[in-house]
Design a protein around this motif. Structure first.
Motif, PDB file in Angstrom:
ATOM      1  N   PHE A  49       0.839  -1.204   0.000  1.00  0.00           N
ATOM      2  CA  PHE A  49       0.000   0.000   0.000  1.00  0.00           C
ATOM      3  C   PHE A  49       0.872   1.253   0.000  1.00  0.00           C
ATOM      4  O   PHE A  49       1.859   1.342   0.732  1.00  0.00           O
ATOM      5  CB  PHE A  49      -0.896  -0.038   1.239  1.00  0.00           C
ATOM      6  N   GLY A  50       0.466   2.256  -0.811  1.00  0.00           N
ATOM      7  CA  GLY A  50       1.252   3.470  -0.986  1.00  0.00           C
ATOM      8  C   GLY A  50       1.396   4.338   0.255  1.00  0.00           C
ATOM      9  O   GLY A  50       2.287   5.177   0.321  1.00  0.00           O
ATOM     10  N   GLY A  51       0.523   4.138   1.241  1.00  0.00           N
ATOM     11  CA  GLY A  51       0.604   4.956   2.455  1.00  0.00           C
ATOM     12  C   GLY A  51       1.636   4.457   3.445  1.00  0.00           C
ATOM     13  O   GLY A  51       1.796   5.027   4.522  1.00  0.00           O
TER      14      GLY A  51
ATOM     15  N   GLU B 165      -2.298  12.411  -3.245  1.00  0.00           N
ATOM     16  CA  GLU B 165      -3.214  12.563  -2.122  1.00  0.00           C
ATOM     17  C   GLU B 165      -3.745  13.983  -2.213  1.00  0.00           C
ATOM     18  O   GLU B 165      -3.030  14.877  -2.690  1.00  0.00           O
ATOM     19  CB  GLU B 165      -2.466  12.368  -0.804  1.00  0.00           C
TER      20      GLU B 165
ATOM     21  N   ARG C 286      -1.338  17.019  -1.954  1.00  0.00           N
ATOM     22  CA  ARG C 286       0.098  16.746  -2.005  1.00  0.00           C
ATOM     23  C   ARG C 286       0.394  15.575  -2.946  1.00  0.00           C
ATOM     24  O   ARG C 286      -0.457  14.695  -3.144  1.00  0.00           O
ATOM     25  CB  ARG C 286       0.667  16.472  -0.614  1.00  0.00           C
TER      26      ARG C 286
ATOM     27  N   LYS D 245     -11.098  10.343  -2.969  1.00  0.00           N
ATOM     28  CA  LYS D 245     -11.584  10.131  -1.603  1.00  0.00           C
ATOM     29  C   LYS D 245     -13.097  10.351  -1.589  1.00  0.00           C
ATOM     30  O   LYS D 245     -13.631  11.010  -2.489  1.00  0.00           O
ATOM     31  CB  LYS D 245     -10.929  11.144  -0.651  1.00  0.00           C
ATOM     32  N   PRO D 246     -13.762   9.860  -0.569  1.00  0.00           N
ATOM     33  CA  PRO D 246     -15.216  10.050  -0.522  1.00  0.00           C
ATOM     34  C   PRO D 246     -15.622  11.512  -0.367  1.00  0.00           C
ATOM     35  O   PRO D 246     -16.706  11.903  -0.770  1.00  0.00           O
ATOM     36  CB  PRO D 246     -15.644   9.241   0.701  1.00  0.00           C
TER      37      PRO D 246
ATOM     38  N   ALA E 123      -9.805   3.869  10.123  1.00  0.00           N
ATOM     39  CA  ALA E 123     -10.374   4.166   8.798  1.00  0.00           C
ATOM     40  C   ALA E 123     -10.383   2.913   7.913  1.00  0.00           C
ATOM     41  O   ALA E 123     -10.043   2.978   6.737  1.00  0.00           O
ATOM     42  CB  ALA E 123      -9.601   5.302   8.113  1.00  0.00           C
ATOM     43  N   GLY E 124     -10.744   1.781   8.509  1.00  0.00           N
ATOM     44  CA  GLY E 124     -10.801   0.540   7.736  1.00  0.00           C
ATOM     45  C   GLY E 124      -9.434  -0.055   7.460  1.00  0.00           C
ATOM     46  O   GLY E 124      -9.308  -1.060   6.772  1.00  0.00           O
ATOM     47  N   HIS E 125      -8.369   0.564   7.986  1.00  0.00           N
ATOM     48  CA  HIS E 125      -7.017   0.039   7.796  1.00  0.00           C
ATOM     49  C   HIS E 125      -6.597  -0.703   9.056  1.00  0.00           C
ATOM     50  O   HIS E 125      -6.718  -0.192  10.157  1.00  0.00           O
ATOM     51  CB  HIS E 125      -6.016   1.174   7.523  1.00  0.00           C
TER      52      HIS E 125
ATOM     53  N   LYS F  47     -12.929   7.792  12.039  1.00  0.00           N
ATOM     54  CA  LYS F  47     -12.102   6.660  11.606  1.00  0.00           C
ATOM     55  C   LYS F  47     -12.347   5.374  12.390  1.00  0.00           C
ATOM     56  O   LYS F  47     -11.664   4.376  12.172  1.00  0.00           O
ATOM     57  CB  LYS F  47     -10.631   7.056  11.687  1.00  0.00           C
TER      58      LYS F  47
ATOM     59  N   ARG G 179       5.384   8.332  11.697  1.00  0.00           N
ATOM     60  CA  ARG G 179       5.052   8.665  10.304  1.00  0.00           C
ATOM     61  C   ARG G 179       6.196   8.272   9.368  1.00  0.00           C
ATOM     62  O   ARG G 179       5.988   7.736   8.283  1.00  0.00           O
ATOM     63  CB  ARG G 179       4.748  10.163  10.187  1.00  0.00           C
TER      64      ARG G 179
ATOM     65  N   PRO H 112       2.186   7.548   6.763  1.00  0.00           N
ATOM     66  CA  PRO H 112       1.041   8.388   7.139  1.00  0.00           C
ATOM     67  C   PRO H 112      -0.197   7.568   7.462  1.00  0.00           C
ATOM     68  O   PRO H 112      -1.038   7.981   8.244  1.00  0.00           O
ATOM     69  CB  PRO H 112       0.819   9.266   5.897  1.00  0.00           C
TER      70      PRO H 112
ATOM     71  N   LYS I  26      -1.130  10.557  15.675  1.00  0.00           N
ATOM     72  CA  LYS I  26      -0.956  11.994  15.936  1.00  0.00           C
ATOM     73  C   LYS I  26      -1.126  12.329  17.405  1.00  0.00           C
ATOM     74  O   LYS I  26      -0.872  13.452  17.824  1.00  0.00           O
ATOM     75  CB  LYS I  26      -1.939  12.803  15.084  1.00  0.00           C
TER      76      LYS I  26
HETATM   77  N1  COA Z   1      -0.573   6.945  -0.288  1.00  0.00           N
HETATM   78  C1  COA Z   1       0.014   7.843   0.524  1.00  0.00           C
HETATM   79  N2  COA Z   1      -0.580   8.348   1.617  1.00  0.00           N
HETATM   80  C2  COA Z   1      -1.826   7.908   1.901  1.00  0.00           C
HETATM   81  C3  COA Z   1      -2.487   6.960   1.109  1.00  0.00           C
HETATM   82  C4  COA Z   1      -1.808   6.467  -0.031  1.00  0.00           C
HETATM   83  N3  COA Z   1      -2.345   5.575  -0.845  1.00  0.00           N
HETATM   84  N4  COA Z   1      -3.707   6.733   1.647  1.00  0.00           N
HETATM   85  C5  COA Z   1      -3.815   7.500   2.732  1.00  0.00           C
HETATM   86  N5  COA Z   1      -2.670   8.215   2.892  1.00  0.00           N
HETATM   87  C6  COA Z   1      -2.369   9.213   3.924  1.00  0.00           C
HETATM   88  C7  COA Z   1      -3.415  10.302   3.934  1.00  0.00           C
HETATM   89  O1  COA Z   1      -3.099  11.316   3.009  1.00  0.00           O
HETATM   90  C8  COA Z   1      -3.316  10.811   5.357  1.00  0.00           C
HETATM   91  O2  COA Z   1      -2.185  11.645   5.439  1.00  0.00           O
HETATM   92  P1  COA Z   1      -2.150  12.965   6.345  1.00  0.00           P
HETATM   93  O3  COA Z   1      -1.852  12.468   7.721  1.00  0.00           O
HETATM   94  O4  COA Z   1      -1.025  13.755   5.755  1.00  0.00           O
HETATM   95  O5  COA Z   1      -3.476  13.629   6.232  1.00  0.00           O
HETATM   96  C9  COA Z   1      -2.970   9.557   6.158  1.00  0.00           C
HETATM   97  O6  COA Z   1      -2.439   8.617   5.208  1.00  0.00           O
HETATM   98  C10 COA Z   1      -4.156   8.918   6.860  1.00  0.00           C
HETATM   99  O7  COA Z   1      -5.071   8.475   5.877  1.00  0.00           O
HETATM  100  P2  COA Z   1      -6.584   8.105   6.201  1.00  0.00           P
HETATM  101  O8  COA Z   1      -6.644   7.454   7.532  1.00  0.00           O
HETATM  102  O9  COA Z   1      -7.174   7.370   5.058  1.00  0.00           O
HETATM  103  O10 COA Z   1      -7.284   9.523   6.411  1.00  0.00           O
HETATM  104  P3  COA Z   1      -7.746  10.633   5.398  1.00  0.00           P
HETATM  105  O11 COA Z   1      -8.046  11.803   6.263  1.00  0.00           O
HETATM  106  O12 COA Z   1      -6.837  10.814   4.263  1.00  0.00           O
HETATM  107  O13 COA Z   1      -9.130  10.075   4.804  1.00  0.00           O
HETATM  108  C11 COA Z   1     -11.186   8.835   4.825  1.00  0.00           C
HETATM  109  C12 COA Z   1     -10.191   9.645   5.633  1.00  0.00           C
HETATM  110  C13 COA Z   1     -12.278   8.313   5.705  1.00  0.00           C
HETATM  111  C14 COA Z   1     -11.787   9.751   3.760  1.00  0.00           C
HETATM  112  C15 COA Z   1     -10.415   7.696   4.137  1.00  0.00           C
HETATM  113  O14 COA Z   1      -9.786   6.908   5.108  1.00  0.00           O
HETATM  114  C16 COA Z   1     -11.219   6.797   3.263  1.00  0.00           C
HETATM  115  O15 COA Z   1     -11.689   7.119   2.208  1.00  0.00           O
HETATM  116  N6  COA Z   1     -11.366   5.578   3.643  1.00  0.00           N
HETATM  117  C17 COA Z   1     -12.039   4.628   2.798  1.00  0.00           C
HETATM  118  C18 COA Z   1     -11.844   3.319   3.375  1.00  0.00           C
HETATM  119  C19 COA Z   1     -10.915   2.413   2.666  1.00  0.00           C
HETATM  120  O16 COA Z   1     -10.508   2.619   1.559  1.00  0.00           O
HETATM  121  N7  COA Z   1     -10.593   1.341   3.376  1.00  0.00           N
HETATM  122  C20 COA Z   1      -9.737   0.285   2.888  1.00  0.00           C
HETATM  123  C21 COA Z   1     -10.170  -1.048   3.390  1.00  0.00           C
HETATM  124  S1  COA Z   1     -11.747  -1.509   2.718  1.00  0.00           S
END
Ligand code: COA
Ligand code: AMP
Length: 630
Positions: free
Chosen positions: A140-142, A168, A171, A308-309, A501-503, A533, A563, A568, A573
């Motif tokens: 996963f990219g995050g 994202e 950024r 994103k949603p 957040a489903g992760h 989340k 981080r 991320p 936090k």
């Molecule tokens: N590559 C790099 N960074 C990523 C990433 C990716 N593919 N996906 C998420 N991140 C980063 C986000 O930018 C965020 O960074 P920040 O701390 O600088 O803001 C951090 O990781 C946390 O991400 P997330 O927990 O997803 O929070 P969010 O505020 O970006 O989005 C939701 C919140 C609810 C909109 C989002 O989590 C979402 O759409 N979830 C859908 C659920 C999902 O896909 N679940 C997978 C299992 S089914």
């Protein structure tokens, strides 16, 4: 036939049931036997058969009349791009990339790590590996470079396929420096990397190691499908355990395809030719199964959504996509709906679009809280189907088979076990508990096809993590109960895994990072309840004797460290410095009690606690962070 009868048959006659389901896919050599139990408690399925996953996902549809049907719709509000790929186009692109991999020596059994965002090329990379019988491992990219390095060292890939960047909101995620850093950190070095250069950022290639995605395909011969044995691993997907070392879940090819094929019509109620959309990421199991393999296997059209949603550009994005492509079945995580509900509580955005093509909404990945389910039901006027599964199982353990028999929906429950899953709720001694009583959720062995046969090169860990606690059962790590009608309710994890957040994230892994900070003597990470989340990680830091630095500085460094090391996605936090941690007399940290204090829940002071006064100190520290909130 009623679903209950079908389920009973799948448990009483797994051999007959699964051989019948196996007819849904194409074989090079059809299976004569389904279950191989010679090495019980390690079970394997369809070992005597031969097939190819990419053939089943692409070529057979091209040959069978779907060549000009759209296989993938790429919709990327973050780059303002919309593209479609027919089955023929996708097959040709995949065969060409597979040709480039083959020309550089990648073949059956070689591992290939894929580090890419939600773009069609990520799916092409996965399918190109499958075409050759090479085993992909998508990261996963995050995740940060160190997490990528850990996976490189475990999977030992011959090649890595990456994109130059991810997007994202607000950024650009620079994938290439993360990749370079990971390769530098890892002991194992790949022979070569293939880099897909995105317009948004062109990365500098490392000479002698990196190849350009397009250049490396120039002039090479497209590759045909390589048949593999039924138990050959299609992929390895790493998931969080209780320590910093992720577990490499193996997915064996044949059982997976057979199980996925069953679910597409029977669970998700999708017909070949219709549009199915899973808003997740190919880095997670939900993406592997329901963005890539299952919809393509079924001859459906899959949506690849890079956004994103909310915020890309607004809370109406999901409904715009449903209307634009006529999506019949939509699957996402409850957290996405909580985000939408927060921005659009009255559902005005929903009302702006025509969502009548949808038959049902499917939620999984975390507990679907009743408020969110009721909101979605009310605004979309649709059944909301909660279903429960894990990276380990690859497909739903419990669900509601909408295409077979629409069972009553009970809010708060992911309904009933899917075929082949004999789900039981056990007490600590491994004895079944009565309906309504809470216990550990376990599944009687053998697990059905498609589920993990083992962990990658870690059989001892596999046995210890899943099979030893309750002999004869697979331990899910979830706790809950079954009601009088056989409906399951998932209430909590029994281990240190949290769901943000489903992760799925490991608090143990975060503690390992925090403990490496030079000023931190001891620490604990817990998951506290969060409205958006589901859970958020929160760290308690006990500083080493003699540390006189400002606490806020240490906390900031600790947050930055998580981080940098995990990424991320950990969403770490919140942290606070405390004098001491509450422990039992034997030294075990009382994390569950701390969670209750943070969430403002009732709790009994544990009889085994060393010094109850510490709980007041913890409550005071949590107060400074605003917990319990509300
Ligand atoms: N590559 C790099 N960074 C990523 C990433 C990716 N593919 N996906 C998420 N991140 C980063 C986000 O930018 C965020 O960074 P920040 O701390 O600088 O803001 C951090 O990781 C946390 O991400 P997330 O927990 O997803 O929070 P969010 O505020 O970006 O989005 C939701 C919140 C609810 C909109 C989002 O989590 C979402 O759409 N979830 C859908 C659920 C999902 O896909 N679940 C997978 C299992 S089914
Ligand atoms: P993952 O392996 O990332 O899919 O995470 C699996 C875990 O997520 C499960 O073990 C559960 O703890 C949780 N989970 C997944 N789906 C559900 C659901 N429908 N209800 C409750 N918890 C869920």
């Amino acid at each position: 036939m009623r679903y209950a009868d079908l389920h009973r048959r799948s448990i009483e006659d797994p051999e007959g049931f699964w051989l019948e389901q196996a007819q849904a896919i194409d074989w090079v050599k059809a299976p004569e036997r389904a279950l191989f139990d010679e090495r019980a408690p390690i079970y394997e399925w369809f070992k005597d058969a031969r097939l190819n996953a990419c053939w089943n996902a692409l070529d057979r549809h091209v040959e069978g009349g779907r060549a000009e049907q759209v296989a993938l719709i790429y919709d990327s509000p973050v780059t303002h791009t919309k593209q479609t790929y027919t089955y023929r186009e996708l097959r040709d692109r995949v065969a060409s990339l597979a040709g480039a991999l083959k020309a550089r020596g990648v073949g059956k059994g070689d591992r290939v790590v894929i580090y890419m965002p939600m773009i069609p090329q990520a799916l092409e990379a996965m399918l190109a590996c499958a075409r050759l019988g090479a085993i992909h491992s998508v990261v996963f990219g995050g995740f940060a470079a160190r997490e990528l390095a850990t996976r490189i060292d475990d999977a030992k890939p011959r090649a890595i396929i990456a994109a130059s960047c991810g997007i994202e909101p607000g950024r650009v995620v620079h994938y290439k420096p993360l990749l370079d850093g990971a390769i530098e950190m890892a002991t194992h070095k790949p022979e070569f990397c293939i880099i897909y250069q995105r317009e948004q950022e062109v990365a500098k290639l490392t000479e002698g190691r990196d190849l350009d995605w397009h250049e490396c395909q120039y002039g090479v011969e497209s590759a045909e499908c390589t048949p593999v044995e039924g138990d050959h691993p299609l992929y390895i997907l790493y998931t969080s355990g209780t320590t910093g070392q992720p577990k490499g879940v193996i997915r064996a090819t044949a059982g997976y395809l057979v199980a996925l094929a069953w679910t597409m019509k029977n669970h998700y109620n999708v017909n070949p030719g219709e549009v199915f959309w899973t808003a997740s990421d190919v880095g997670w199991v939900v993406g592997h199964s329901y963005i890539v393999y299952a919809p393509l296997l079924h001859g459906a059209t899959s949506v690849v959504f890079e956004g994103k949603p909310v915020g890309t550009p607004d809370a109406g994005t999901f409904w715009r996509i449903v209307e634009e492509y006529g999506v019949v079945s939509f699957f996402t995580a409850p957290t996405a709906f909580r985000a939408i509900k927060r921005e659009d509580p009255a559902g005005e955005m929903v009302a702006k679009y025509d969502t009548t093509s949808l038959r049902a909404l499917y939620l999984a990945g975390e507990r679907a809280d009743p408020d969110t389910v009721l909101w979605a039901q009310d605004k979309l006027k649709l059944p909301v189907i909660d279903h429960w599964w894990q990276t380990e199982t690859g497909w739903p353990i419990c669900g509601n088979p909408q295409g077979f028999e629409k069972l009553p929906v009970k809010i708060g429950s992911p309904s009933v076990p899917m075929p082949g899953y004999d789900v039981r709720v056990l007490d600590e001694g491994g004895k079944p508990v009565a309906p309504g009583e809470l216990g550990a959720i376990a599944i009687r062995l053998p697990l059905p096809p498609g589920t993990l046969p083992n962990l990658w090169q870690a059989e001892e860990r596999f046995l210890k993590s899943y099979l030893n606690t309750f002999p004869g059962y697979y331990e899910t790590g979830d706790a809950g109960y079954v009601d009088e009608d056989g409906y399951l309710y998932i209430m909590a994890r029994t281990d240190d895994v949290i769901n943000v957040a489903g992760h799925r994230l490991s608090t143990g892994a975060m503690e390992e990072v925090l403990a490496s900070h030079p000023d931190v003597g001891e620490c604990a990470v817990i998951g506290v309840a969060d409205e958006l989340k589901g859970q958020l990680p929160l760290g308690f830091l006990c500083l080493n004797k003699g540390v006189t630095r400002d606490h806020a500085t240490v906390v900031k460094e600790a947050v930055d460290l998580v981080r940098e090391r995990i990424g991320p996605v950990a969403a770490f936090k919140l942290a606070v410095v405390v004098e001491r941690l509450p422990k039992t007399r034997s030294g075990k940290i009382l994390r569950a009690t701390m969670v209750k204090i943070a969430n403002g829940e009732e709790f009994a002071v544990p009889a085994t606690i060393d010094d109850p006064a510490i709980l007041d100190e913890i409550a005071a520290a949590l107060n400074t962070l605003g917990y319990p909130c509300g």
